[in-house]
Design a protein around this motif. Structure first.
Motif, PDB file in Angstrom:
ATOM      1  N   PHE A   1       0.836  -1.196   0.000  1.00 32.00           N
ATOM      2  CA  PHE A   1       0.000   0.000   0.000  1.00 32.00           C
ATOM      3  C   PHE A   1       0.874   1.249   0.000  1.00 32.00           C
ATOM      4  O   PHE A   1       1.791   1.338   0.790  1.00 32.00           O
ATOM      5  CB  PHE A   1      -0.895  -0.032   1.253  1.00 32.00           C
ATOM      6  CG  PHE A   1      -1.897   1.067   1.307  1.00 32.00           C
ATOM      7  CD1 PHE A   1      -3.071   0.980   0.598  1.00 32.00           C
ATOM      8  CD2 PHE A   1      -1.663   2.194   2.089  1.00 32.00           C
ATOM      9  CE1 PHE A   1      -4.011   1.985   0.651  1.00 32.00           C
ATOM     10  CE2 PHE A   1      -2.603   3.217   2.138  1.00 32.00           C
ATOM     11  CZ  PHE A   1      -3.770   3.106   1.424  1.00 32.00           C
ATOM     12  N   ASP A   2       0.622   2.329  -0.859  1.00 35.02           N
ATOM     13  CA  ASP A   2      -0.515   2.405  -1.723  1.00 35.02           C
ATOM     14  C   ASP A   2      -0.099   2.314  -3.182  1.00 35.02           C
ATOM     15  O   ASP A   2       0.979   2.771  -3.562  1.00 35.02           O
ATOM     16  CB  ASP A   2      -1.309   3.688  -1.471  1.00 35.02           C
ATOM     17  CG  ASP A   2      -0.392   4.905  -1.363  1.00 35.02           C
ATOM     18  OD1 ASP A   2       0.802   4.796  -1.637  1.00 35.02           O
ATOM     19  OD2 ASP A   2      -0.877   5.983  -1.023  1.00 35.02           O
ATOM     20  N   CYS A   3      -0.977   1.738  -4.019  1.00 34.09           N
ATOM     21  CA  CYS A   3      -0.667   1.578  -5.433  1.00 34.09           C
ATOM     22  C   CYS A   3      -1.956   1.260  -6.200  1.00 34.09           C
ATOM     23  O   CYS A   3      -2.259   0.107  -6.479  1.00 34.09           O
ATOM     24  CB  CYS A   3       0.372   0.477  -5.632  1.00 34.09           C
ATOM     25  SG  CYS A   3       0.880   0.303  -7.351  1.00 34.09           S
ATOM     26  N   SER A   4      -2.710   2.300  -6.497  1.00 31.57           N
ATOM     27  CA  SER A   4      -3.955   2.145  -7.254  1.00 31.57           C
ATOM     28  C   SER A   4      -3.667   2.529  -8.701  1.00 31.57           C
ATOM     29  O   SER A   4      -3.204   3.632  -8.977  1.00 31.57           O
ATOM     30  CB  SER A   4      -5.024   3.069  -6.655  1.00 31.57           C
ATOM     31  OG  SER A   4      -6.214   3.001  -7.405  1.00 31.57           O
ATOM     32  N   THR A   5      -3.940   1.615  -9.600  1.00 33.86           N
ATOM     33  CA  THR A   5      -3.605   1.869 -11.011  1.00 33.86           C
ATOM     34  C   THR A   5      -4.856   2.297 -11.773  1.00 33.86           C
ATOM     35  O   THR A   5      -5.882   1.622 -11.757  1.00 33.86           O
ATOM     36  CB  THR A   5      -2.999   0.613 -11.657  1.00 33.86           C
ATOM     37  OG1 THR A   5      -3.757  -0.537 -11.263  1.00 33.86           O
ATOM     38  CG2 THR A   5      -1.565   0.409 -11.191  1.00 33.86           C
TER      39      THR A   5
END
Lengths: 516, 516
Positions: free
Chosen positions: A307-311
């Motif tokens: 966290f964090d890693c929103s693609t």
């Protein structure tokens, strides 16, 4: 104030503490037993005037912080959604922190932008996203955001901006954002943040809580007739409550008649399962590629990246830059002006951004596509085992069809059927009874600290959710979980039986409402 | 896929690489010499199918990523603003990553919320913020955001929401957000994101680019007369371009007549200098405490905490929660329902949030308030030395009064005055000439890789900025920087002299516009 050699020593010590933590993890309680305010009893109200030795600080991490953590990496963590982290991700985070920079444009640190551009394409290919979404297409592309809420908000901002540009006379108050009643709070929150009207379209139990084309069309027709302007739909592939998947093939048909409707697909949790070809059909992979204006999945959830890693991907990158580009003189660079490079500051809401793509690079290479898929399949297989065992007990039943590595269940009416004190016709439990009993079960589970599951409510049905996702969970942990569930459910049913035995010795239950 | 012992080994190796990096830092070029697209020549277009050995991956970090980084921690980095990081922050980031969790509410990991509540109070006390802003007041409070843009956006969202609640009939299109022409792009960007009108009030060179009360009052009067609704002012303490400080005492007087105007004070860079009592008056400390509805400073800039760590305080916490609270069933907890704890998800735009307060805790304790202040003072003293040396050369002049550790300068007219080929009356250089020459100087600086400074434009004056902030910068680095500036400025002037020698051997310059 550590110098380089003191840092080496302290760094090794921190690594050792992390090893200790992971060796001990499965024997720790999943969640802490601290009460609100616990830390204030151990930490002074004001910062110290003088420097403290670093080993004291590190000791306090172990003494004060660890006991107050909920252990999301614990093998018996089955709550919310996973934030499956890896050692590879930790090392990447450490290196990122060491070369600390705010990477807001290409020139501010070329490697940060360049790796993100490449890793978003690696990720897009892993998930089978259409080449329009690839950065290499120079048309669409992807950027890493903090969370799915952040990604959705960014998409809503871009959609609102596009609609305002193409419909300049429409007042803000007439715009409507569509979600469903099962959409994650990210939809409501984005609307609240932007001061937009939101319409949560009702979804039904018999549709598995999935948005159907007809319901969407009816909402559109009604709103348009009333002079409203639906400009965007947030569709979900894998809802938070139950892993429901909106009916994208039907939505596609409706969308044909509403070409100005921006379709954001939130697959925060389930999206990473697109890495496995065998799950693509059920996730409407083809339709995602056909109709999504923007698409989001979180590698920090079920994707092994810390966290964090929103693609977030968009089919047309100018939709982001038109909505977000502000270039003051102090941010102008010759590379940016030339259009040769991506300036990621125009692809997200803030200015500065962490160098998150390093985590993706480390995890993708250390696992390989193969290892990544194997992990996803392992989680789904463990959930399958969970369901098989659940079905064998007559105590619990699924409330919806299982979704990948997620099951939603409650106390089963059959648990109440065969009363030892009655051989008469089996009674049907009411929704109310089942809700009460499932709440009791949940309450028993939350008072234990060797397992963590979370609740939800599906159209009035109180449910418990079970999600497999921690990288450290093995089949044995799932079996243990079933054991705990059976033990507590038996307790709940026994208690209920005791209470519901009326004066005449008969079990008092009413014919119930059909609930699912 | 590292196991625990492989992680120990890889972790030690990563720590060693960071030590190597910091030992070599001052001998590295400050910025990379890579061209756009460099990394795509070294990294395959698709992720590998199989796992790669971790030492290869770590080697590639050193081989491929490091040469593409701009070294913001380099002692000769004087550009933008610092992102002063520390070894303490790195270790905190590593531990945070190891206990990876999305800390969105208290129950999801109590230690994360509790430490943030306490650290925001430590920080508030370090800066001398009024107790209304302390979390312990249970009235206002603070939360960590990603960046100052994020903090400002959050404040604008809350301000818009408040105004909409208190003025329900006012259309969105009538709202106006106030900034100045010197406000950071965060103002414009927040307005663009939210689809709001923004008015950038003109500020003047003779006021040091500071917003004066009269200008604010005139804008308010005009807009109100025209039926507009100014609902918020973003005032700046230490602008990005020149470190200008808006005139808060005058703004205070105007604000008395406009009680519904939300005043957000952005002190992203300069705010941490409030830690030193001797700078408080010049930063209008008393007025910040009196009039700020919200206040932001970035500990990740000049505050020794590794990026990202933007601290945002509000005088009334319900202003955030009223604007941002969405509580779906799956996020309800008994602690949250009871109001016993802060659920930080309602204090920011996203849902999940990194455990950033650990960095603050580690840095505050390892440095102590004393060490923190000493660092701030050291930076300011180095800038003072820079100015003293700058004034001794006749080549360069300050464009505005220096601000803490920031100086803004350009080629000095006196550099052009004493032409070797003319003994006539000294000519006055035009703004255009000085801009052209300062651009030449900047262009020479950007082509060097042993120093990094950035540009700005102040009401038409092209300037170069010099900010001291890297934790590793010492006086010798500042002297070296002056040496480089003198060398390049001499080159620029010599070139100009050659070009401006007319056919008759006289220097051709015109009487100029007064520029500052």
């Amino acid at each position: 104030m550590l110098d380089i050699e003191e840092f080496r020593k302290a760094g090794y010590a921190a690594i050792d503490r992390i090893c200790d933590y992971y060796y001990s993890l499965s024997s720790l309680p999943v969640k802490p037993s601290v009460s609100p305010g616990y830390l204030s009893h151990h930490i002074p109200k004001t910062l110290p005037e003088s420097s403290e030795p670093f080993n004291h600080i590190l000791d306090d991490y172990t003494k004060l912080i660890l006991p107050g953590l909920t252990h999301w990496q614990h093998p018996s963590f089955f709550g919310f959604y996973p934030t499956a982290c890896t050692f590879e991700g930790m090392i990447a985070d450490l290196l990122v922190s060491s070369a600390c920079n705010p990477g807001f444009n290409w020139a501010s640190s070329p490697a940060c932008t360049e790796l993100e551009v490449l890793m978003m394409d690696w990720a897009a290919k892993l998930l089978g996203l259409h080449s329009d979404f690839h950065n290499s297409s120079s048309k669409g592309g992807g950027a890493i955001q903090t969370t799915a809420s952040d990604s959705a908000l960014t998409a809503v901002v871009a959609a609102r901006s596009l609609y305002a540009r193409t419909h300049p006379t429409v007042p803000h108050e007439s715009l409507v954002l569509y979600t469903t009643t099962q959409t994650h709070s990210l939809g409501l929150k984005a609307a609240k943040i932007l001061g937009l009207n939101v319409r949560a379209i009702e979804v039904k139990a018999e549709d598995g809580y999935s948005l159907r084309g007809e319901a969407l069309r009816a909402a559109l027709d009604e709103d348009l007739k009333n002079g409203k302007h639906p400009f965007m739909l947030i569709a979900t592939v894998g809802t938070t409550s139950s892993g429901a998947i909106d009916n994208l093939p039907e939505i596609k048909q409706v969308a044909k008649d509403h070409p100005s409707l921006w379709i954001h697909i939130d697959a925060a949790w389930a999206g990473v399962a697109l890495s496995c070809p065998e799950y693509r059909d059920q996730l409407y992979h083809a339709e995602i590629n056909e109709i999504a204006t923007s698409f989001c999945t979180n590698f920090h959830k079920w994707g092994l990246v810390n966290f964090d890693c929103s693609t977030l991907w968009v089919r047309d990158r100018t939709l982001l830059t038109e909505a977000l580009d502000i270039t003051p003189p102090f941010l102008r660079t010759k590379e940016g002006d030339s259009g040769l490079v991506i300036d990621y500051r125009n692809w997200h809401l803030a200015l500065g951004r962490r160098f998150r793509s390093l985590k993706l690079w480390f995890v993708f290479r250390s696992y390989g596509a193969e290892g990544f898929r194997a992990y996803i399949k392992r989680c789904i297989a463990m959930n399958d085992s969970f369901i098989t065992e659940l079905k064998q007990t007559k105590l619990l039943e699924l409330v919806t069809a299982p979704s990948l590595a997620l099951s939603v269940f409650r106390i089963s009416p059959s648990a109440l059927a065969s009363s030892p004190s009655s051989t008469s016709t089996e009674p049907t439990a009411t929704l109310e009874t089942l809700n009460t009993l499932t709440k009791s079960l949940y309450s028993r589970l939350t008072s234990r600290n060797d397992i963590l599951l979370t609740q939800t409510v599906l159209n009035g049905v109180f449910c418990i959710r079970f999600v497999v996702g921690s990288e450290r969970t093995v089949l044995e942990d799932v079996r243990k979980a079933v054991g705990v569930l059976v033990e507590e459910a038996e307790g709940v049913v026994a208690e209920w039986r005791k209470e519901s035995v009326g004066v005449d010795g008969e079990v008092v239950v009413q014919n119930g409402n059909a609930v699912v």
